[in-house]
Write an enzyme that holds these catalytic residues in place. Sequence first.
Site, mmCIF file in Angstrom:
data_model
loop_
_atom_site.group_PDB
_atom_site.id
_atom_site.type_symbol
_atom_site.label_atom_id
_atom_site.label_comp_id
_atom_site.label_asym_id
_atom_site.label_seq_id
_atom_site.Cartn_x
_atom_site.Cartn_y
_atom_site.Cartn_z
ATOM 1 N N LYS A 59 0.834 -1.205 0.000
ATOM 2 C CA LYS A 59 0.000 0.000 0.000
ATOM 3 C C LYS A 59 0.873 1.261 0.000
ATOM 4 O O LYS A 59 0.588 2.227 -0.725
ATOM 5 C CB LYS A 59 -0.921 0.011 1.214
ATOM 6 C CG LYS A 59 -2.050 -1.017 1.160
ATOM 7 C CD LYS A 59 -2.874 -0.966 2.437
ATOM 8 C CE LYS A 59 -4.032 -1.944 2.398
ATOM 9 N NZ LYS A 59 -4.820 -1.923 3.663
ATOM 10 N N ALA A 80 -1.171 1.397 6.226
ATOM 11 C CA ALA A 80 -1.259 0.406 7.298
ATOM 12 C C ALA A 80 -2.205 -0.706 6.890
ATOM 13 O O ALA A 80 -3.052 -0.532 6.001
ATOM 14 C CB ALA A 80 -1.731 1.066 8.594
ATOM 15 N N ASP A 81 -2.060 -1.832 7.539
ATOM 16 C CA ASP A 81 -2.984 -2.942 7.327
ATOM 17 C C ASP A 81 -3.166 -3.672 8.653
ATOM 18 O O ASP A 81 -2.215 -3.806 9.433
ATOM 19 C CB ASP A 81 -2.468 -3.913 6.268
ATOM 20 C CG ASP A 81 -3.547 -4.888 5.839
ATOM 21 O OD1 ASP A 81 -4.546 -4.435 5.245
ATOM 22 O OD2 ASP A 81 -3.423 -6.092 6.118
ATOM 23 N N THR A 82 -4.392 -4.109 8.900
ATOM 24 C CA THR A 82 -4.726 -4.811 10.140
ATOM 25 C C THR A 82 -5.378 -6.141 9.806
ATOM 26 O O THR A 82 -6.226 -6.214 8.914
ATOM 27 C CB THR A 82 -5.694 -3.969 11.002
ATOM 28 O OG1 THR A 82 -5.082 -2.712 11.310
ATOM 29 C CG2 THR A 82 -6.050 -4.685 12.297
ATOM 30 N N ALA A 117 0.332 -3.620 10.793
ATOM 31 C CA ALA A 117 1.620 -3.189 10.250
ATOM 32 C C ALA A 117 1.458 -1.776 9.704
ATOM 33 O O ALA A 117 0.446 -1.456 9.080
ATOM 34 C CB ALA A 117 2.077 -4.127 9.142
#
Length: 200
Positions: A59, A80-82, A117
């Site tokens: 991303k 960010a990624d969750t 992250a």
Amino acid sequence: MRIHLASRSPRRRELLAQVGIAFDLIAFRDPPREDPEIDETPFPGEAADAYVVRVARAKAEHGQRIVGWRRLAAQPVLAADTTLEFAGEIIGKPDDAEHARQILHRLSGQTHRVLTAVAVADAGRIDCVLSASEVRFARLDADTIARYVASGEAFDKAGAYGIQGRAGAFVAHLAGSYTGVMGLPLYETTQLLRSFGLRV
């Protein structure tokens, strides 16, 4: 200094504003026409930690490409990624109401990990940090789950819940970062931005 935020998440916008970080939005395309550069499909056998870092980095890298294409201001791109990990399985966003009910039934009375992250890309450099938290849910009966899903909060959220909303009442114990579970761990994020020279 400002940053570009490559995220559709209103929670990430709120959290950045909470700590006074000025940002401009970079919007990726919504499903089903999402950008192929940020395919969020896990690889076969991919560990949850590796998966969430890979997606966050993708991303940020794609966000930086968009900055170049659109000739936007040269400033760091944050993405960010969750995701959730339960019983060794990656649990993402629910497909529909029934899927959301199934996910919440599995998490009921159990402990799961929430992994977020955060990646920052700027001037050819990209760095990433990972926040891992353990969340234990109280036991949830079918009626509680049905009412929560009917509220609409379960959708577009990893694990079919948002800790900052009604599901905060489901959390019997949290070890880690509350803001990380929300989708942007503020301690790790500010430390990462400082390493890029931002005053935060």
